[in-house]
Design an enzyme around this catalytic site. Structure first.
Site, PDB file in Angstrom:
ATOM      1  N   HIS A   1       0.857  -1.184   0.000  1.00  0.00           N
ATOM      2  CA  HIS A   1       0.000   0.000   0.000  1.00  0.00           C
ATOM      3  C   HIS A   1       0.893   1.233   0.000  1.00  0.00           C
ATOM      4  O   HIS A   1       1.678   1.436   0.934  1.00  0.00           O
ATOM      5  CB  HIS A   1      -0.913   0.005   1.226  1.00  0.00           C
ATOM      6  CG  HIS A   1      -1.893  -1.126   1.236  1.00  0.00           C
ATOM      7  ND1 HIS A   1      -2.264  -1.784   2.379  1.00  0.00           N
ATOM      8  CD2 HIS A   1      -2.574  -1.719   0.233  1.00  0.00           C
ATOM      9  CE1 HIS A   1      -3.124  -2.732   2.083  1.00  0.00           C
ATOM     10  NE2 HIS A   1      -3.334  -2.709   0.780  1.00  0.00           N
TER      11      HIS A   1
ATOM     12  N   GLU B   1       1.721   3.652   3.073  1.00  0.00           N
ATOM     13  CA  GLU B   1       2.265   3.121   4.321  1.00  0.00           C
ATOM     14  C   GLU B   1       3.782   3.248   4.320  1.00  0.00           C
ATOM     15  O   GLU B   1       4.526   2.268   4.291  1.00  0.00           O
ATOM     16  CB  GLU B   1       1.827   1.665   4.499  1.00  0.00           C
ATOM     17  CG  GLU B   1       0.314   1.540   4.640  1.00  0.00           C
ATOM     18  CD  GLU B   1      -0.175   0.108   4.586  1.00  0.00           C
ATOM     19  OE1 GLU B   1       0.647  -0.786   4.321  1.00  0.00           O
ATOM     20  OE2 GLU B   1      -1.373  -0.109   4.790  1.00  0.00           O
TER      21      GLU B   1
ATOM     22  N   HIS C   1       3.245  -3.493   7.028  1.00  0.00           N
ATOM     23  CA  HIS C   1       2.171  -2.546   6.737  1.00  0.00           C
ATOM     24  C   HIS C   1       2.135  -1.440   7.787  1.00  0.00           C
ATOM     25  O   HIS C   1       2.834  -1.499   8.805  1.00  0.00           O
ATOM     26  CB  HIS C   1       0.815  -3.264   6.732  1.00  0.00           C
ATOM     27  CG  HIS C   1       0.602  -4.161   5.554  1.00  0.00           C
ATOM     28  ND1 HIS C   1      -0.115  -3.785   4.453  1.00  0.00           N
ATOM     29  CD2 HIS C   1       1.027  -5.427   5.306  1.00  0.00           C
ATOM     30  CE1 HIS C   1      -0.130  -4.773   3.571  1.00  0.00           C
ATOM     31  NE2 HIS C   1       0.558  -5.779   4.075  1.00  0.00           N
TER      32      HIS C   1
ATOM     33  N   GLU D   1       1.990  -4.879  11.528  1.00  0.00           N
ATOM     34  CA  GLU D   1       1.358  -3.562  11.468  1.00  0.00           C
ATOM     35  C   GLU D   1       2.100  -2.616  12.396  1.00  0.00           C
ATOM     36  O   GLU D   1       2.337  -2.943  13.561  1.00  0.00           O
ATOM     37  CB  GLU D   1      -0.110  -3.652  11.899  1.00  0.00           C
ATOM     38  CG  GLU D   1      -0.987  -4.495  11.005  1.00  0.00           C
ATOM     39  CD  GLU D   1      -1.463  -3.748   9.770  1.00  0.00           C
ATOM     40  OE1 GLU D   1      -1.162  -2.546   9.661  1.00  0.00           O
ATOM     41  OE2 GLU D   1      -2.125  -4.367   8.915  1.00  0.00           O
TER      42      GLU D   1
END
Length: 1158
Positions: free
Chosen positions: A886, A889, A984, A1061
């Site tokens: 993404h 990010e 991420h 994350e």
């Protein structure tokens, strides 16, 4: 009286009931005598827990036996008095009886008799009251009570009693309590309205008699449940309820003066009802016609400085913003101004996106009115008058529909859906089985003001009759429902949710022979001798011209000129000085291919902006300032000031019109020149930038609009732009008005980042957190069912005529990655480290997707073998790492940089890891999106982290070949993949954590035979600064079937497959608690990741039985939700004022899943 006497009376009752539990004529007299004696005893002395526990079942059997002699009202009344006396005791004493009553479905029995005695004007009315008193106590324990009340048609009886005893201080609360239980079910609430139950409730709720304050509060709560959905609110709004509520609030505020705080709770409850009502068109129109904007705004401004009116202010702001007419963004077209032509045969993808953006007939579906109509009813200063109360007006209700037939057997109702359910027993069983097999967490959402003001609203009872006209989701869930962090809400749309077909002739499953032919080239370390590998290490991924320039550049640079710096971690690594970095960056920038023409190089990227050397604490939330901002925006709607409202920057007008051929940066020279314009200057025509339009509102305030992802009209989150021509004695306010997420960490202490060219010239090239009065809230813009949100923050620039770069997070561009690869390839230890850079594939726009290989230089055929190294390359396990799928990010790239820095260092841990594993690293899976400033998608408009199941080799080449690389290791290599991790960023949680897979929670059912060792690796992070074990989740839901960790786990049987994350905000645990995350802390996470990998070396050869006990140390998924609610209560309270205007969402949990760009 001794207890044995009580026992003798109950024994007498038991004997009178007989074997068939049906009393005879003589037995009735014995029962009547015994019940009368027991009642006399209980009236003199309260019953105790022992006696009730012993005889609870007998009392229930006695009551149920009365269905054969229901005409004996006197005996039935005595039995009900006995039960009521027990229920009036404390919870411990009455608990056995309550359990027995619920177990035997006494509620159905009571409702059956309530219907029978409803028409009796004598003893029947007393029986009705007794039945209502019992139902009000035990009704909370029977989830089907609202359904039963509808099927037995007793709602009219309850409403009739309410009309008679509205102001009775003893009976009124009982009836209102029962109606509250009924009204929690949306279908039953609709039935109450159909029997005209709203009128007496409104008469009681809108009273000004302070003697009935408790009754008024209870009635308001019932009315709030009766307006919980949009259809119910629309029915209620056909009366003058909105006008009446405003009148009551206005009169309370004016009549009490300084003592108005005594009635604040009543006013807050009335506003909760009003908030439900304005969700319908009729409610909003009535609110506008009654001058609701003026009344609420005036009341809110009068109590703004009083902290005891917090909820009142939040509700007022939420109502006013909800009633503002939705407006279109000040854009000619919401579609992205940056277009990229997809390969032939795939142009339909962009056409579908264009269709979605252009076909917007329901722009005002929520309001059912045009902007002109809405604006016309907003009161002007001349129209603002005090509303007239009309509480006594007739209530308009719908004609009740024909009642459905229902069979009542043994006083137990059956749903009319039963017949339909029996037709397809196998289907319903399959549905139940499917639901039970998911076992995943429900979608979690950030709490809004609805959660804060009413936690009970989330406990609506599900009903079987889903075909009722008022069944379905509430208005909050219907309009603002958003998927969790892994699911982007826009992915639910028809066109974007459809999968892209594979090219003609491309198989879904790849053959081992084809894999070997395609990917053997990426595994030279397993076959080539050492001298060949040393030669291949000198190869680069750039073209010959760029390689020549870089070689000449570094050949003229002595190693001593490279500065060796130390970060917070214990090890040291090499970093290029800024001038050398600029030259290398400029060379790589010439080969970067973008979808539109850049005009410059961003100064912080080209000159290697650094992390601020000091810790930066989270910003403390100032709720009073946030409410002032919201009320100021509402005041601007009511009384538009003399504003400029002029466009000072329009990306659409300047894109691709530049004549610049060579990218450079002249910011230092521009800092010494004063422009002739009198406003701020903006620019976003450089790599990874994102700003579409800047509109000057006042001299110090600017509205900013972000670009959507290329070829789409969606995904507005990442921003990165340049601003200049500022004055240092002014405080500027920036409003970014087209965010899409319902909440953000900007409401929990997070600030944007800024880089000052003036500071960089003075030796301080740092990215810093900046911004005061940072707030994130729902605004008045929208389209279709989409609602936009505003991020507002104030900045007082420290220098006059400076050039600053402002971003959502610390940027990390594609060209920055190429520059770092050049740095690594020129500074690592070539004698001991094998570092090989290769091009995995070309992206859609022709950029290289780098693949890095890192391990130790050792081979069985090496004549210079190191005896300390015992594992040849051919026998080493693989670890596959990827990041930046993404584009927004950027924190994932900084973590990946920390990992590569560490693996190329001379740390002992790094040497052990290189000796043990071969690292295959894809540091940027979506280079095209990163280059063009996208937030989530690639140029093909799709989320690449949903394409792993069957990636299209033409549109998603990076995913296709990365999956092929893993497939080669799984099918053609003798050595397994020990671990796969995809990195991420997460915008709605703090700290860093993992998402993994639990075979017991697979969306297709438990995966038999798969190891549950997946929880091992995250557990090894315990004690690492910034890691939150309680945030880790291990789920495998259907909507995540296309993401990396599930596909790698499922198809290639790699148990240790994870998503890491990392927060954009900061930490709320450990030694970093209260600090915002920085570049240095992100790189430290990468260092810690490598150090934890060393612990995995010790665990790798252990059996599953040995490792299994680690699972007991984990918080389960169910426990996680409760734990998260507890730990985040403070954060929710801090963000409640801003999130009160954020959304009408009804769900409160933070949701999560892999890799959502937040």
């Amino acid at each position: 009286m001794p207890l044995n006497k009580i026992d003798s009376w109950f024994a007498r009752i038991n004997q009178a009931l007989g074997r068939d539990r049906i009393p005879t004529a003589d037995g009735k007299e014995d029962i009547r005598y015994a019940v009368r004696k027991i009642n006399q005893y209980f009236s003199a002395e309260k019953p105790n827990h022992e006696s009730i526990g012993k005889h609870a079942n007998l009392i229930v059997e006695l009551l149920l036996s009365m269905h054969r002699c229901s005409d004996d009202f006197e005996l039935l009344s005595q039995i009900l008095v006995l039960i009521r006396d027990v229920l009036d005791c404390d919870k411990k004493t009455r608990r056995p009886l309550v359990k027995a009553l619920i177990k035997n479905d006494v509620c159905s029995f009571l409702l059956h008799h309530l219907r029978a005695v409803a028409d009796d004007r004598g003893l029947g009315q007393d029986l009705s009251l007794q039945i209502h008193q019992i139902l009000a106590v035990i009704g909370h324990h029977d989830k089907r009570l609202p359904l039963k009340a509808r099927l037995f048609k007793t709602l009219g009886c309850t409403i009739g009693l309410l009309r008679i005893y509205s102001y009775n201080a003893k009976i009124g609360p009982v009836i209102l309590t029962l109606l509250k239980i009924y009204a929690k079910n949306a279908i039953t609430a609709s039935a109450i309205c159909r029997v005209q139950g709203l009128q007496p409730l409104l008469r009681l709720a809108l009273t000004l008699d302070r003697r009935h304050a408790k009754l008024q509060k209870a009635a308001i709560t019932v009315v709030r449940y009766l307006t919980q959905t949009k259809k119910l609110a629309a029915r209620a709004a056909t009366t003058t309820i909105v006008r009446d509520i405003l009148a009551i609030v206005f009169l309370m505020d004016k009549s009490q003066g300084p003592s108005r705080g005594r009635s604040i709770k009543i006013k807050e409850n009335l506003l909760k009802v009003l908030l439900n009502l304005v969700k319908s068109k009729a409610g909003r129109l009535q609110f506008l016609e009654a001058n609701g904007f003026y009344l609420l705004h005036e009341s809110a401004m009068n109590v703004l400085q009083n902290d005891s009116f917090t909820t009142f202010l939040d509700l007022s702001c939420h109502i006013m913003l909800h009633c503002c007419p939705k407006q279109q963004l000040p854009l000619e077209n919401v579609f992205s101004p940056v277009r990229y032509v997809l390969p032939q045969g795939y142009d339909y993808i962009v056409s579908n996106e264009l269709f979605m953006a252009d076909s917007d007939p329901n722009m005002y579906k929520d309001t059912n009115e045009t902007p002109e109509q809405s604006k016309s009813v907003i009161p002007t200063s001349e129209q603002r008058v005090r509303p007239k109360s009309s509480t006594a007006s007739n209530v308009v209700t719908r004609v009740p529909s024909a009642s459905k037939s229902s069979a009542v057997a043994a006083c137990r109702p059956k749903s009319t859906k039963g017949a339909r359910a029996e037709k397809k027993p196998h289907d319903s069983q399959a549905v139940r089985k499917k639901k039970s097999s998911l076992n995943g967490l429900k979608d979690r959402q950030v709490s809004t003001i609805d959660d804060e003001v009413d936690e009970e609203s989330n406990s609506l009872v599900e009903d079987e009759e889903l075909d009722d006209e008022d069944s379905g989701k509430s208005d909050d869930e219907e309009e603002d429902e958003e998927d969790d962090e892994e699911d982007d809400p826009s992915n639910r749309e028809n066109f974007t949710n459809s999968s892209v077909p594979l090219p003609n002739g491309e198989p879904i499953a790849r053959d081992p022979m084809e894999l070997a032919a395609s990917y053997d080239q990426f595994f030279d370390e397993t076959v080539d001798p050492i001298h060949v590998l040393r030669l291949k290490m000198t190869q680069t991924i750039v073209d010959s011209r760029t390689e020549s320039l870089l070689t000449r550049l570094f050949s003229n640079t002595l190693p001593s000129t490279l500065m060796r710096i130390s970060d917070r971690s214990s090890f040291c690594y090499w970093r290029m000085p800024s001038d050398l970095h600029f030259q290398a960056y400029s060379i790589h920038a010439t080969s970067t291919k973008s979808a539109y023409r850049f005009t410059k190089l961003a100064y912080p990227d080209a000159f290697n902006g650094l992390s601020y050397p000091r810790c930066e604490p989270m910003q403390k939330s100032d709720e009073r300032s946030i409410r002032s901002i919201l009320l100021g925006d509402i005041h601007r709607i009511l009384s538009p000031p003399s504003i400029f409202y002029r466009t000072v920057y329009d990306f659409d007008a300047v894109v691709n019109r530049s004549s610049v051929t060579t990218l450079d940066n002249d910011d230092e020279q521009r800092c010494q020149m004063r422009p002739t314009v009198d406003h701020l200057l903006f620019d976003s025509q450089f790599e990874s930038s994102n700003l579409r339009k800047a509109i000057q509102i006042t001299e110090e305030e600017y509205d900013l609009i972000l670009r959507p992802d290329v070829n789409t009209s969606r995904h507005h989150q990442w921003f990165y732009f340049e601003v200049s021509n500022m004055r240092n004695n002014m405080t500027y306010r920036f409003n970014i008005i087209n965010f899409e997420k319902i909440n953000s960490q900007f409401n929990a202490g997070m600030q944007p980042v800024i880089f000052s060219v003036h500071n960089a010239r003075n030796g301080k090239p740092y990215w810093r957190r900046i911004g005061e009065k940072v707030s994130y809230y729902k605004n008045i813009y929208g389209r279709k069912k989409k609602i936009y949100y505003t991020l507002t923050f104030n900045i007082r620039f420290p220098h006059d005529n400076d050039i600053c770069y402002i971003a959502y997070h610390y940027p990390y561009t594609y060209t920055k990655l190429l520059t770092d690869i050049t740095n690594w390839s020129n500074t690592y230890d070539r004698s001991n480290i094998y570092f090989h850079q290769q091009v995995l594939c070309k992206t859609l726009s022709g950029n290289d997707c780098p693949l890095l290989t890192i391990t130790s230089l050792y081979n069985e055929d090496d004549m210079y073998q190191d005896e300390k190294q015992t594992i040849p390359i051919q026998e080493r396990s693989y670890i596959v790492l990827s990041a930046r799928v993404h584009p927004g990010e950027s924190n994932a790239s900084w973590i990946m940089k920390g990992i590569i820095d560490y693996l190329l260092s001379d740390e002992q841990t790094a040497r052990i890891l290189r000796d043990r594993y071969v690292f295959k690293i894809v540091p940027m899976l979506n280079p095209d999106g990163v280059i063009n400033g996208c937030s989530r998608c690639s140029l093909a408009t799709k989320d690449l982290n949903r394409q792993w199941s069957s990636p299209n080799s033409t549109l998603f080449p990076t995913i296709y070949h990365t999956k092929g690389l893993i497939a080669y290791l799984s099918m053609c290599s003798s050595r397994p993949v020990t671990l796969f991790c995809d990195f991420h960023g997460h915008s709605r949680q703090k700290n860093f954590f993992f998402y993994g897979n639990d075979p017991r929670l697979h969306y297709l059912g438990p995966a038999v035979g798969r190891s549950a060792v997946t929880k091992l690796f995250p557990k090894l992070f315990t004690g690492v600064p910034g890691f939150a074990l309680q945030n880790c989740l291990f789920t495998m839901r259907k909507q995540k079937e296309g993401c990396a960790r599930i596909v790698v786990w499922d198809e290639f049987k790699i148990d240790l497959a994870y998503t890491m994350e990392a927060t954009y905000c900061g930490f709320d645990t450990g030694i970093y608690k209260g600090l915002q995350i920085q570049i240095s802390s992100l790189q430290s996470i990468g260092h810690d990741f490598c150090q934890v990998l060393l612990k995995l070396v010790d665990q790798e050869f252990k059996t599953a039985e040995v490792i299994a006990p680690f699972e007991e140390l984990f918080i389960g998924n169910d426990e996680y939700q409760q734990e998260k609610r507890t730990t985040n209560n403070d954060e929710k309270r801090r963000s409640s004022s801003a999130s009160s205007s954020s959304s009408s969402s009804s769900s409160s949990s933070l949701s999560s899943t892999d890799g959502d760009l937040q």
